[in-house]
Design a protein around this motif. Structure first.
Motif, mmCIF file in Angstrom:
data_model
loop_
_atom_site.group_PDB
_atom_site.id
_atom_site.type_symbol
_atom_site.label_atom_id
_atom_site.label_comp_id
_atom_site.label_asym_id
_atom_site.label_seq_id
_atom_site.Cartn_x
_atom_site.Cartn_y
_atom_site.Cartn_z
ATOM 1 N N GLU A 141 8.472 -32.077 18.776
ATOM 2 C CA GLU A 141 7.706 -32.735 19.661
ATOM 3 C C GLU A 141 6.478 -31.889 19.641
ATOM 4 O OE1 GLU A 141 9.718 -33.141 23.226
ATOM 5 O OE2 GLU A 141 11.701 -33.371 22.556
ATOM 6 N N PRO A 142 5.435 -32.434 20.387
ATOM 7 C CA PRO A 142 4.176 -31.931 20.589
ATOM 8 C C PRO A 142 4.297 -30.569 21.333
ATOM 9 C CG PRO A 142 4.136 -34.068 21.086
ATOM 10 C CD PRO A 142 5.502 -33.962 21.039
ATOM 11 N N HIS A 216 -1.516 -40.701 15.020
ATOM 12 C CA HIS A 216 -2.010 -39.360 15.568
ATOM 13 C C HIS A 216 -3.318 -39.357 16.143
ATOM 14 C CE1 HIS A 216 -1.950 -35.494 17.353
ATOM 15 N NE2 HIS A 216 -2.980 -35.161 16.784
ATOM 16 N N CYS A 217 -4.263 -40.034 15.534
ATOM 17 C CA CYS A 217 -5.631 -40.105 15.792
ATOM 18 C C CYS A 217 -5.894 -41.180 16.642
ATOM 19 C CB CYS A 217 -6.604 -39.961 14.650
ATOM 20 S SG CYS A 217 -6.679 -38.240 13.911
ATOM 21 N N LEU A 218 -5.409 -42.348 16.144
ATOM 22 C CA LEU A 218 -5.693 -43.722 16.730
ATOM 23 C C LEU A 218 -4.859 -44.103 18.167
ATOM 24 C CD1 LEU A 218 -5.688 -45.758 13.443
ATOM 25 C CD2 LEU A 218 -7.661 -45.113 14.871
ATOM 26 N N ASP A 219 -3.641 -43.512 18.100
ATOM 27 C CA ASP A 219 -2.833 -43.721 19.356
ATOM 28 C C ASP A 219 -1.935 -42.530 19.637
ATOM 29 O OD1 ASP A 219 -1.109 -44.746 21.348
ATOM 30 O OD2 ASP A 219 -0.905 -46.663 20.554
ATOM 31 N N VAL A 220 -2.256 -41.480 20.160
ATOM 32 C CA VAL A 220 -1.618 -40.263 20.357
ATOM 33 C C VAL A 220 -0.340 -40.449 21.202
ATOM 34 C CG1 VAL A 220 -2.990 -39.409 22.298
ATOM 35 C CG2 VAL A 220 -1.682 -37.731 20.738
ATOM 36 N N GLU A 221 -0.518 -41.245 22.110
ATOM 37 C CA GLU A 221 0.923 -41.395 22.934
ATOM 38 C C GLU A 221 1.794 -42.043 22.416
ATOM 39 O OE1 GLU A 221 1.942 -43.909 27.123
ATOM 40 O OE2 GLU A 221 -0.130 -43.927 26.600
ATOM 41 N N SER A 223 2.301 -41.856 19.001
ATOM 42 C CA SER A 223 2.707 -40.976 18.045
ATOM 43 C C SER A 223 3.527 -40.185 18.758
ATOM 44 C CB SER A 223 1.318 -40.272 17.397
ATOM 45 O OG SER A 223 1.643 -39.299 16.665
ATOM 46 N N ASN A 224 3.171 -39.506 19.839
ATOM 47 C CA ASN A 224 4.047 -38.436 20.635
ATOM 48 C C ASN A 224 5.337 -39.011 21.028
ATOM 49 O OD1 ASN A 224 1.923 -36.520 20.520
ATOM 50 N ND2 ASN A 224 1.225 -36.765 22.337
ATOM 51 N N TYR A 230 12.511 -39.548 17.700
ATOM 52 C CA TYR A 230 13.091 -38.976 16.184
ATOM 53 C C TYR A 230 13.772 -37.809 16.272
ATOM 54 C CZ TYR A 230 12.185 -43.372 13.599
ATOM 55 O OH TYR A 230 12.345 -44.693 13.519
ATOM 56 N N LYS A 231 13.199 -36.898 17.183
ATOM 57 C CA LYS A 231 13.679 -35.437 17.358
ATOM 58 C C LYS A 231 15.125 -35.574 18.096
ATOM 59 C CE LYS A 231 14.186 -31.148 17.688
ATOM 60 N NZ LYS A 231 13.498 -30.589 18.758
ATOM 61 N N GLU A 232 15.375 -36.438 19.102
ATOM 62 C CA GLU A 232 16.339 -36.617 19.803
ATOM 63 C C GLU A 232 17.563 -37.235 19.324
ATOM 64 O OE1 GLU A 232 15.118 -38.872 23.418
ATOM 65 O OE2 GLU A 232 14.228 -36.954 24.548
ATOM 66 N N ARG A 233 17.036 -38.100 18.076
ATOM 67 C CA ARG A 233 17.935 -38.843 17.271
ATOM 68 C C ARG A 233 18.598 -38.088 16.130
ATOM 69 N NH1 ARG A 233 15.067 -44.404 16.340
ATOM 70 N NH2 ARG A 233 16.444 -44.303 14.616
ATOM 71 N N GLY A 234 17.675 -36.717 16.077
ATOM 72 C CA GLY A 234 18.143 -36.087 14.928
ATOM 73 C C GLY A 234 17.639 -36.460 13.366
#
Length: 291
Positions: A141-142, A216-221, A223-224, A230-234
């Motif tokens: 995550e960020p 990440h550059c065009l739509d950081v929200e 992207s985050n 995907y981090k929570e889903r492993g």
């Protein structure tokens, strides 16, 4: 014809129209009385010699190919024999052939496994270069620090920022030399990064994740949120990497499918080429919607 400066080699490499022109010149300029049969005889002789030369060249090519195949076969046979006879490399040879040494069975297996791991660790990418099959990053995550040997996504995006700085250095050097300045990140930039000690920045790694950095550059929200999901889903980086394509396709649709314009209007993205896969996905979706 010899007095006119023509050789046999010259004649057989001439076109039929050129041979006709030579015969015509002999008749009109040199006033030679050539019978119809003699004129056709000259052309037939040239064709026959040309065909003979082509047959000889083809035979030489076939002989060369046969010798090359024979040499390759002998080398393969000799290398097989050396693998079995070489005392210093016996363990490696046995591992390659799938055999085991009764006195060194475990060591032979280790050699075979090491070679197998080495083969599995590499694959050929879209640009033809070998690259690690396993992604060198983990989904984070960020602001989250990475754990273990792999780096997180904040580190990945920072590499792209560094590439921009290296491009500026290359442009500055080019201006001083009076040479053309690259406007995008090219092999020249990667070579410069390596020379300055940043060997961790390389073409295969950076080209694989350009679209992720673009999101990440065009739509950081978005992207985050994707990183968090995907981090929570492993999920691994490979799955996250694929998922980054779809929001970009959506952005391209909102921009009348002009993905190049999206890149060029962003200060950080204009130095990167649009990935081929992203361009293809945009085209497929555009055809699907009939736009």
């Amino acid at each position: 014809m010899g007095q006119m400066g023509f050789t046999l080699s010259t004649l057989i490499n001439m076109k039929d129209e050129e041979v006709d022109f030579v015969i015509k010149s002999m008749i009109e300029e040199y006033h030679l009385d050539l019978l119809m049969g003699e004129q056709f005889g000259i052309k037939a002789a040239v064709r026959a010699k040309r065909r003979l030369v082509e047959e000889e060249m083809e035979q030489q090519r076939m002989d060369l190919a046969a010798r090359s195949n024979e040499k390759k076969r002998r080398l393969e046979e000799s290398s097989d024999g050396l693998l079995l006879k070489d005392g210093n490399g016996s363990l490696e040879a046995l591992g390659l052939l799938g055999l085991t040494d009764p006195d060194s069975d475990s060591e032979g297996k280790k050699v075979a496994k090491r070679r197998q791991r080495k083969r599995r660790s590499k694959e050929v990418g879209e640009d033809g270069e070998e690259r690690p099959r396993e992604h060198p990053f983990i989904v984070t995550e960020p602001g989250e620090p990475a754990k273990g040997k792999k780096n997180g996504l904040d580190y990945l995006f920072d590499l792209y920022e560094q590439c921009g700085k290296f491009l500026e250095e290359v442009q500055h050097i080019a201006k001083e030399k009076g040479e053309k300045c690259p406007s995008k990140v090219t092999n020249e930039v990667f070579r410069h990064a390596k020379l300055t000690g940043a060997g961790y920045i390389n073409k295969p790694k950076m080209r694989d994740y350009v679209h992720c950095y673009a999101l990440h550059c065009l739509d950081v929200e978005t992207s985050n949120n994707l990183r968090k999901e995907y981090k929570e889903r492993g999920e691994n980086v490979g799955a996250w990497c694929q998922a980054c394509y779809f929001p970009l396709v959506k952005l391209a649709r909102q921009n009348e499918w002009d993905i190049d314009d999206l890149f060029n209007r962003n200060d950080k993205l204009r130095i990167w080429y649009v990935p081929t896969k992203l361009r293809q996905l945009c085209h497929i979706e555009r055809m699907k919607h009939g736009e």
